[in-house]
Design an enzyme around this catalytic site. Sequence first.
Site, PDB file in Angstrom:
ATOM      1  N   LYS A   1       0.824  -1.208   0.000  1.00  0.00           N
ATOM      2  CA  LYS A   1       0.000   0.000   0.000  1.00  0.00           C
ATOM      3  C   LYS A   1       0.866   1.269   0.000  1.00  0.00           C
ATOM      4  O   LYS A   1       2.087   1.192   0.193  1.00  0.00           O
ATOM      5  CB  LYS A   1      -0.935  -0.049   1.217  1.00  0.00           C
ATOM      6  CG  LYS A   1      -1.924  -1.226   1.165  1.00  0.00           C
ATOM      7  CD  LYS A   1      -2.897  -1.206   2.343  1.00  0.00           C
ATOM      8  CE  LYS A   1      -3.908  -2.351   2.240  1.00  0.00           C
ATOM      9  NZ  LYS A   1      -4.927  -2.293   3.327  1.00  0.00           N
TER      10      LYS A   1
ATOM     11  N   TYR B   1     -12.283  -3.259  -3.954  1.00  0.00           N
ATOM     12  CA  TYR B   1     -12.867  -3.284  -2.610  1.00  0.00           C
ATOM     13  C   TYR B   1     -14.396  -3.294  -2.674  1.00  0.00           C
ATOM     14  O   TYR B   1     -15.050  -2.681  -1.824  1.00  0.00           O
ATOM     15  CB  TYR B   1     -12.384  -2.075  -1.805  1.00  0.00           C
ATOM     16  CG  TYR B   1     -10.995  -2.221  -1.207  1.00  0.00           C
ATOM     17  CD1 TYR B   1     -10.658  -3.330  -0.420  1.00  0.00           C
ATOM     18  CD2 TYR B   1     -10.034  -1.230  -1.375  1.00  0.00           C
ATOM     19  CE1 TYR B   1      -9.396  -3.449   0.160  1.00  0.00           C
ATOM     20  CE2 TYR B   1      -8.769  -1.343  -0.790  1.00  0.00           C
ATOM     21  CZ  TYR B   1      -8.461  -2.455  -0.026  1.00  0.00           C
ATOM     22  OH  TYR B   1      -7.211  -2.562   0.556  1.00  0.00           O
TER      23      TYR B   1
ATOM     24  N   ASN C   1      -2.159  -0.039   6.981  1.00  0.00           N
ATOM     25  CA  ASN C   1      -1.664  -1.340   7.447  1.00  0.00           C
ATOM     26  C   ASN C   1      -0.803  -2.054   6.403  1.00  0.00           C
ATOM     27  O   ASN C   1      -0.696  -3.271   6.404  1.00  0.00           O
ATOM     28  CB  ASN C   1      -2.822  -2.206   7.955  1.00  0.00           C
ATOM     29  CG  ASN C   1      -3.863  -2.478   6.881  1.00  0.00           C
ATOM     30  OD1 ASN C   1      -3.669  -2.138   5.709  1.00  0.00           O
ATOM     31  ND2 ASN C   1      -4.952  -3.102   7.270  1.00  0.00           N
TER      32      ASN C   1
ATOM     33  N   HIS D   1      -2.011  -5.543   1.356  1.00  0.00           N
ATOM     34  CA  HIS D   1      -3.261  -6.254   1.055  1.00  0.00           C
ATOM     35  C   HIS D   1      -2.925  -7.649   0.564  1.00  0.00           C
ATOM     36  O   HIS D   1      -1.975  -7.837  -0.190  1.00  0.00           O
ATOM     37  CB  HIS D   1      -4.052  -5.524  -0.043  1.00  0.00           C
ATOM     38  CG  HIS D   1      -5.184  -6.357  -0.584  1.00  0.00           C
ATOM     39  ND1 HIS D   1      -6.422  -6.394   0.023  1.00  0.00           N
ATOM     40  CD2 HIS D   1      -5.245  -7.236  -1.626  1.00  0.00           C
ATOM     41  CE1 HIS D   1      -7.200  -7.256  -0.648  1.00  0.00           C
ATOM     42  NE2 HIS D   1      -6.506  -7.772  -1.650  1.00  0.00           N
TER      43      HIS D   1
ATOM     44  N   GLU E   1      -9.381 -10.722  -7.947  1.00  0.00           N
ATOM     45  CA  GLU E   1      -8.515  -9.549  -7.811  1.00  0.00           C
ATOM     46  C   GLU E   1      -7.345  -9.579  -8.808  1.00  0.00           C
ATOM     47  O   GLU E   1      -6.990  -8.545  -9.377  1.00  0.00           O
ATOM     48  CB  GLU E   1      -7.996  -9.455  -6.370  1.00  0.00           C
ATOM     49  CG  GLU E   1      -9.123  -9.173  -5.382  1.00  0.00           C
ATOM     50  CD  GLU E   1      -8.707  -9.293  -3.923  1.00  0.00           C
ATOM     51  OE1 GLU E   1      -7.508  -9.547  -3.658  1.00  0.00           O
ATOM     52  OE2 GLU E   1      -9.582  -9.141  -3.050  1.00  0.00           O
TER      53      GLU E   1
HETATM   54  P1  DAT Z   1      -7.937  -6.877   5.233  1.00  0.00           P
HETATM   55  O1  DAT Z   1      -7.127  -5.817   4.551  1.00  0.00           O
HETATM   56  O2  DAT Z   1      -7.208  -7.453   6.420  1.00  0.00           O
HETATM   57  O3  DAT Z   1      -8.466  -7.924   4.298  1.00  0.00           O
HETATM   58  P2  DAT Z   1     -10.632  -5.790   5.252  1.00  0.00           P
HETATM   59  O4  DAT Z   1     -10.818  -6.440   3.933  1.00  0.00           O
HETATM   60  O5  DAT Z   1     -11.645  -6.062   6.310  1.00  0.00           O
HETATM   61  O6  DAT Z   1      -9.198  -6.136   5.879  1.00  0.00           O
HETATM   62  O7  DAT Z   1     -10.584  -4.209   5.069  1.00  0.00           O
HETATM   63  C1  DAT Z   1      -9.892  -3.637   3.985  1.00  0.00           C
HETATM   64  C2  DAT Z   1      -9.085  -2.469   4.485  1.00  0.00           C
HETATM   65  O8  DAT Z   1      -9.959  -1.447   4.952  1.00  0.00           O
HETATM   66  C3  DAT Z   1      -8.177  -2.785   5.686  1.00  0.00           C
HETATM   67  O9  DAT Z   1      -6.944  -3.328   5.287  1.00  0.00           O
HETATM   68  C4  DAT Z   1      -8.046  -1.455   6.340  1.00  0.00           C
HETATM   69  C5  DAT Z   1      -9.393  -0.809   6.098  1.00  0.00           C
HETATM   70  N1  DAT Z   1     -10.297  -1.021   7.242  1.00  0.00           N
HETATM   71  C6  DAT Z   1     -10.921  -2.171   7.557  1.00  0.00           C
HETATM   72  N2  DAT Z   1     -11.667  -2.026   8.674  1.00  0.00           N
HETATM   73  C7  DAT Z   1     -11.488  -0.741   9.064  1.00  0.00           C
HETATM   74  C8  DAT Z   1     -11.971   0.039  10.157  1.00  0.00           C
HETATM   75  N3  DAT Z   1     -12.804  -0.462  11.075  1.00  0.00           N
HETATM   76  N4  DAT Z   1     -11.574   1.337  10.228  1.00  0.00           N
HETATM   77  C9  DAT Z   1     -10.745   1.855   9.294  1.00  0.00           C
HETATM   78  N5  DAT Z   1     -10.239   1.176   8.257  1.00  0.00           N
HETATM   79  C10 DAT Z   1     -10.611  -0.101   8.145  1.00  0.00           C
HETATM   80 MG    MG Z   2      -9.846  -7.834   2.796  1.00  0.00          MG
END
Ligand code: DAT
Ligand code: MG
Length: 138
Positions: free
Chosen positions: A9, A49, A113, A116, A127
């Site tokens: 990222k 997403y 974070n 991805h 994807e």
């Molecule tokens: P991951 O990236 O672990 O698959 P995800 O698909 O649930 O997690 O979410 C995609 C991204 O969105 C994640 O990497 C960071 C952001 N995100 C997820 N939950 C969030 C939250 N509660 N507040 C802020 N950003 C969030």
């Molecule tokens: Mg995810």
Amino acid sequence: MDRTLVICKPDAVERGLVGEIIGRFERKGLRIVAAELRALDRDVLARHYAEHVGKGFYDDLVAFMSRGPVLVAVVEGPEDTWSVVRQMMGATNPMNASAGTIRGDFGTMVTENLVHGSDSVESARREAAIFFPDLQQE
Ligand code: DAT
Ligand code: MG
């Protein structure tokens, strides 16, 4: 062989952690089969997403993911590559991610974070096709 999509990222690119992240996957035994530094726009992020469109954090997620270039890659391993990558990434919130994982070692914020990784075989195929439509199926 089995493939998954990885994105280093914008925070990873800005902090100079792309080599560290990709190096971990390589040292694990995974192989890079496609990789490119790209700027992601709103449209491609909405496809990538799709399951998060409309959620409370979605606009911040798009702003973050489009603020600078990312390294998009397809990595390959013998089996369950998406799961291997997810384990090496650590929990979504770096504060909950174990030491020894990418997010656990380098992150402090759920909004930034670092990495991805696709969350299933189906997500990996979907994807990879978004970012590398011309890549030959394994
Ligand atoms: P991951 O990236 O672990 O698959 P995800 O698909 O649930 O997690 O979410 C995609 C991204 O969105 C994640 O990497 C960071 C952001 N995100 C997820 N939950 C969030 C939250 N509660 N507040 C802020 N950003 C969030
Ligand atoms: Mg995810």
